[in-house]
Design an enzyme around this catalytic site. Structure first.
Site, short mmCIF file in Angstrom:
data_model
loop_
_atom_site.label_atom_id
_atom_site.label_comp_id
_atom_site.label_asym_id
_atom_site.label_seq_id
_atom_site.Cartn_x
_atom_site.Cartn_y
_atom_site.Cartn_z
N LYS A 191 0.83 -1.19 0.02
CA LYS A 191 -0.08 -0.06 0.12
C LYS A 191 0.98 1.19 0.15
O LYS A 191 0.59 2.21 -0.86
CB LYS A 191 -1.12 0.04 1.18
N GLN A 195 -4.99 -1.98 9.24
CA GLN A 195 -4.62 -3.26 8.57
C GLN A 195 -5.22 -4.45 9.56
O GLN A 195 -4.82 -4.25 10.58
CB GLN A 195 -3.32 -3.28 8.46
N ASP A 232 -11.28 2.05 3.34
CA ASP A 232 -11.45 0.43 3.05
C ASP A 232 -12.98 0.20 2.97
O ASP A 232 -13.00 -0.97 2.41
CB ASP A 232 -10.87 -0.22 4.46
#
Ligand code: NAP
Length: 290
Positions: free
Chosen positions: A53, A97, A120
Site C-alpha cells: 500500500k 490493517q 477501506d
C-alpha cells in the site's frame, strides 16, 4: 484455457489514472491526498500488505503516514489514535490493517472510524451505501473485483453469480455489489452451506473468498464459467527464497482450461484491492476538500 484476468495490469492502469489526477492537483498548487495507515503487531502478511500500500502511495504521489504499534497495544489506546485521525484535517482517509490482535474488537474499531475517511469501506454507513443511488466509499476488495470485471468487459447483468464466503469485508459486500451494480442473480454460500458443489456448479460467475486452498476443484465448476479467486493463503515452500508461496482457494491448474476467464493468485484480485484503496482515498479527498 480461460483468459487471464490480469489484476496487476489493471491495477497499473488505475494507478496511472490516479497519478495523473495527483499531478493536476500539484500543478494547481493544491495539496495532494494523504493516507493514514495503522499497522499493529509483527504478522508477516500484514507487513507485506502494508508495504504494498505504501509503494502504491509513492507511485501515485500520495502522502502517507504509517502509525505502527506493538501487538500489546490496548483497545482504548488504539481508539484514541483513531479519534485523532478522524479529527486530523491533514489526513483524508485511513485504514486499520486487519487482522487485529484477539484482545481488540474489530467491530469497535470499525464503528469509530469516520465514514468519510473510511477508505477501506468497512463502516456500516459505507457498506449500506452500496444499495443507494450514490455509493460512498465502497469496500475495497469487492470494488476491485467489480473494476476488474468491468475493465475486461465481462458481462454480469442477468448472470448467476455464486459467492463462496460471506465475510463482512469481502463476501457480504460482494453479494450486494453484484446485485446492485452487476445486476446479477446472486447465491451466497458460507461454512454451513450444504452441498457447496451443487451451488458452485450453477455459477456463470464464481467468486471465492474463504482462505482454504483447494476448496474449489474442477468438478465443482461448469464449463466456461468466470472464476474470481479472492483467497490468499501462505503455504510453506522451501524452494522459495521467502520460504512460502501464495495459494488461492481454487485449483487453478485444473479449472483454468475449462473457464472463460480466471484470476491468478497472486496477481489477480490482490493488486485491485490496493488500486481501490487509491481510488477511495482520492474520492475521500475530493469529497472533503472540493
Ligand atoms: P473470513 O473473514 O475468514 O471469512 C471467510 C468466509 O468463508 C466466511 O464467511 C466463512 O463462513 C466462509 N467459509 C469458511 N469455510 C467455508 C467452507 N468450507 N465453505 C464455504 N464457506 C466457508 O475471511 P475474509 O477476510 O473474507 O478473507 C477470505 C480470503 O480472502 C482469505 O484468504 C483472505 O486472505 C483473502 N483476502 C484477499 C484479499 C485480496 O485483496 N485478494 C482481500 C481480503 C481478503 P462463515 O461466515 O459461516 O464463517
Amino acid at each position: 484455457m480461460g483468459k487471464l484476468l490480469d489484476g496487476k495490469k489493471m491495477a497499473n492502469e488505475i494507478q496511472s489514472e490516479v497519478a495523473h489526477r495527483v499531478e493536476e492537483l500539484r500543478n494547481n498548487n493544491k495539496r495532494v491526498p494523504h493516507l493514514g495507515i495503522i499497522l499493529i503487531g509483527e504478522e508477516g502478511a500484514s507487513h507485506t500488505y502494508v508495504n504494498g500500500k505504501i509503494k502504491a502511495c509513492k507511485a501515485v504521489g500520495f502522502e502517507y503516514t504509517l502509525l505502527q504499534f506493538a501487538a500489546t497495544i490496548t483497545e482504548s489506546k488504539l481508539l484514541k489514535h483513531i479519534e485523532r485521525l478522524n479529527q486530523d484535517d491533514d489526513i483524508d482517509g485511513f485504514i486499520v490493517q486487519l487482522p487485529l490482535p484477539e484482545h481488540i474488537s474489530v467491530e469497535q474499531i470499525i464503528t469509530l472510524i469516520d465514514s468519510k475517511k473510511d477508505v477501506d469501506g468497512f463502516t456500516n454507513h459505507n457498506f449500506g451505501s452500496i444499495i443507494s443511488d450514490q455509493p460512498l466509499l465502497l469496500p475495497a476488495t469487492p470494488f476491485g473485483v467489480m473494476e476488474l470485471l468491468k475493465r475486461y468487459q465481462v458481462t454480469t447483468k442477468g448472470k448467476h453469480c455464486v459467492i463462496v464466503g460471506a465475510s463482512r469485508i469481502v463476501g457480504a459486500p460482494m453479494s450486494l455489489m453484484m446485485v446492485e451494480q452487476g445486476q446479477a442473480t446472486v447465491t451466497i454460500c458460507h461454512k454451513f452451506t450444504q452441498d457447496l458443489a451443487e451451488h458452485t456448479r450453477k455459477a456463470d460467475i464464481l467468486i471465492v473468498a474463504v482462505g482454504k486452498p483447494g476448496l474449489i476443484t474442477a468438478d465443482m465448476v461448469k464449463s466456461d464459467a468466470v472464476i474470481i479467486d479472492v483467497g490468499i493463503t501462505r503455504v510453506p515452500d522451501t524452494t522459495k527464497k521467502i520460504g512460502f508461496r501464495l495459494l488461492g482457494d481454487v485449483d487453478f491448474e485444473n479449472i483454468a482450461p475449462k473457464s472463460s476467464f480466471i484470476t491468478p493468485v497472486p496477481g489477480g484480485v490482490g493488486p485491485l484491492t490496493i488500486a481501490s484503496l487509491l481510488l477511495n482515498t482520492l474520492k475521500a479527498y475530493e469529497q472533503q476538500h472540493t
